[in-house]
Scaffold this active site. Structure first.
Site, PDB file in Angstrom:
ATOM      1  N   ARG A   3      23.912  43.312   0.824  1.00 51.57           N
ATOM      2  CA  ARG A   3      23.105  42.305   0.123  1.00 51.57           C
ATOM      3  C   ARG A   3      22.406  41.364   1.098  1.00 51.57           C
ATOM      4  O   ARG A   3      22.267  40.166   0.822  1.00 51.57           O
ATOM      5  CB  ARG A   3      23.987  41.536  -0.859  1.00 51.57           C
ATOM      6  N   GLY A   4      22.006  41.870   2.263  1.00 49.65           N
ATOM      7  CA  GLY A   4      21.269  41.050   3.227  1.00 49.65           C
ATOM      8  C   GLY A   4      22.043  39.793   3.584  1.00 49.65           C
ATOM      9  O   GLY A   4      23.246  39.846   3.840  1.00 49.65           O
ATOM     10  N   GLU A   5      21.376  38.647   3.524  1.00 51.85           N
ATOM     11  CA  GLU A   5      22.041  37.407   3.943  1.00 51.85           C
ATOM     12  C   GLU A   5      23.155  36.968   2.996  1.00 51.85           C
ATOM     13  O   GLU A   5      23.900  36.034   3.286  1.00 51.85           O
ATOM     14  CB  GLU A   5      21.024  36.274   4.110  1.00 51.85           C
ATOM     15  N   GLY A  26      25.600  39.051   2.143  1.00 49.56           N
ATOM     16  CA  GLY A  26      26.807  39.760   2.531  1.00 49.56           C
ATOM     17  C   GLY A  26      26.948  41.135   1.910  1.00 49.56           C
ATOM     18  O   GLY A  26      25.952  41.823   1.667  1.00 49.56           O
ATOM     19  N   ASP A  76      21.975  49.685   9.028  1.00 48.27           N
ATOM     20  CA  ASP A  76      22.499  50.803   9.833  1.00 48.27           C
ATOM     21  C   ASP A  76      23.508  50.296  10.857  1.00 48.27           C
ATOM     22  O   ASP A  76      24.485  50.969  11.171  1.00 48.27           O
ATOM     23  CB  ASP A  76      21.356  51.519  10.561  1.00 48.27           C
TER      24      ASP A  76
HETATM   25  P1  AMP Z   1      17.620  49.183   7.836  1.00 49.17           P
HETATM   26  O1  AMP Z   1      19.015  49.201   8.401  1.00 49.17           O
HETATM   27  O2  AMP Z   1      17.610  49.533   6.397  1.00 49.17           O
HETATM   28  O3  AMP Z   1      16.869  47.940   8.169  1.00 49.17           O
HETATM   29  O4  AMP Z   1      16.861  50.414   8.544  1.00 49.17           O
HETATM   30  C1  AMP Z   1      15.747  50.266   9.358  1.00 49.17           C
HETATM   31  C2  AMP Z   1      15.416  51.571  10.038  1.00 49.17           C
HETATM   32  O5  AMP Z   1      15.207  52.604   9.085  1.00 49.17           O
HETATM   33  C3  AMP Z   1      14.126  51.462  10.829  1.00 49.17           C
HETATM   34  O6  AMP Z   1      14.418  51.424  12.208  1.00 49.17           O
HETATM   35  C4  AMP Z   1      13.294  52.675  10.412  1.00 49.17           C
HETATM   36  O7  AMP Z   1      12.846  53.447  11.507  1.00 49.17           O
HETATM   37  C5  AMP Z   1      14.221  53.490   9.543  1.00 49.17           C
HETATM   38  N1  AMP Z   1      13.521  54.039   8.360  1.00 49.17           N
HETATM   39  C6  AMP Z   1      12.514  53.448   7.654  1.00 49.17           C
HETATM   40  N2  AMP Z   1      12.121  54.242   6.633  1.00 49.17           N
HETATM   41  C7  AMP Z   1      12.877  55.369   6.695  1.00 49.17           C
HETATM   42  C8  AMP Z   1      12.972  56.555   5.905  1.00 49.17           C
HETATM   43  N3  AMP Z   1      12.169  56.763   4.849  1.00 49.17           N
HETATM   44  N4  AMP Z   1      13.893  57.481   6.250  1.00 49.17           N
HETATM   45  C9  AMP Z   1      14.713  57.269   7.310  1.00 49.17           C
HETATM   46  N5  AMP Z   1      14.694  56.187   8.101  1.00 49.17           N
HETATM   47  C10 AMP Z   1      13.782  55.229   7.806  1.00 49.17           C
END
Ligand code: AMP
Length: 304
Positions: A202-204, A206, A234
């Site tokens: 949930r972003g900021e 948590g 990620d």
């Molecule tokens: P997040 O942890 O959700 O902020 O993921 C961000 C990362 O997801 C970025 O570094 C992007 O390169 C990657 N990303 C963005 N769109 C996609 C997608 N459709 N499929 C896989 N990876 C992606």
């Protein structure tokens, strides 16, 4: 124990209210594996194009990430462009260029196929399934996804979600996938597909972790400076899975500690653009922040 992760290794062009990064290192597998590498061995499955600089591969090696499964194909590396507004909670995707991802058919190195921990990071659900089928007897499989794949490949995604132990998903994407605005009901719906746990990011605000009969809530670490939320999800997942693979403790208590390690890792990642903060992070800083996290959320039982 080591983790195998499949996901994107990317160039990102990101705008936040505090700056802009053009063609910087990104990708779901990059953030995940860098974060998990603070806890355990990580083996990466991904594809890059001819334009991907060797210095980024050298960085992955410096984190002792096994890149035997990182394929280099003719063409351009996956590229994502996104923008964040002032609340920094939700990225607006401006452009997604799949490039070499379109023809990627992962063939796992033999050394990866006995992995006990598998993370299917955000990538085409057909590729997630393909990798899942190549790992012989994983002890724990978790996956992530995003709106792009929920809209473009909902059926393939549903099949993946039916086969994993844990689904890690953003709150907006949990709502989008289930068509349910209440998060508790959305999580229940995802659990009914067959997984044991759902972790809603949930972003900021948590994280919420659901099983069929428990809910655990953790706040995000309150930071004064947040520069770039890209990769927070990620990086969270990397700390979460990395800690579980390190300890092998799959009890409820172990999962709760893993949630805090994930939150700690995400809190560092957002302090700078791309993976810049992770590049200079020390393990002692992780432990110190874990302890402040405990202080942040600790309160006494009823005393009168
Ligand atoms: P997040 O942890 O959700 O902020 O993921 C961000 C990362 O997801 C970025 O570094 C992007 O390169 C990657 N990303 C963005 N769109 C996609 C997608 N459709 N499929 C896989 N990876 C992606």
């Amino acid at each position: 124990m080591s983790i195998v992760v499949v996901g994107t290794v990317a160039f990102d062009t990101v705008e936040t209210p505090f700056g802009r990064g053009e063609n910087v290192l990104g990708g779901s597998a990059t953030y995940f594996s860098t974060s998990a590498s603070f806890f355990t061995d990580v083996s990466l499955v991904a594809v890059v194009g001819e334009d991907f600089p060797e210095e980024h591969v050298t960085f992955l090696h410096s984190r002792t990430i096994d890149t035997t499964g990182l394929q280099r194909s003719p063409g351009k590396t996956f590229h994502w462009s996104g923008r964040y507004g002032f609340d920094l909670n939700e990225a607006q995707t401006l452009d997604t260029q799949l490039n070499v991802l379109m023809d990627f058919r992962p063939n796992l190195p033999e050394s990866y196929r006995d992995a006990e921990y598998l993370f299917l990071a955000n990538i085409d659900p057909d590729l997630q399934m393909n990798v899942l089928e190549q790992v012989r007897k994983p002890k724990l499989v978790a996956c992530d996804t995003m709106n792009f794949w929920i809209s473009s490949k909902p059926d393939a995604l549903r099949k993946v979600l039916q086969k994993v132990d844990i689904v890690v998903i953003n709150e907006g994407e949990a709502r989008q996938f289930t068509g349910e605005s209440n998060l508790v009901k959305a999580a229940r719906q995802i659990i009914s597909l067959g997984c044991k746990r759902v972790v809603v990011k949930r972003g900021e605000y948590g994280v919420l972790m659901f099983t069929a009969d428990t809910i655990f809530a953790a706040p995000a670490y309150p930071l004064e400076e947040v520069f770039d939320p890209t990769g927070a999800g990620d990086t969270f997942a990397g700390g979460f899975m990395g800690y579980l693979a390190n300890t092998g403790d799959l009890s409820e208590e172990g999962f709760r500690q893993a949630i805090i390690y994930g939150s700690v890792m995400a809190s560092f990642n957002v302090e700078d653009f791309s993976l810049n903060r992770m590049k200079c992070l020390e393990y002692s800083e992780i432990q110190t922040r874990y302890r402040s996290f405990k202080g942040l959320t600790h309160f006494e039982d009823i005393t009168y």
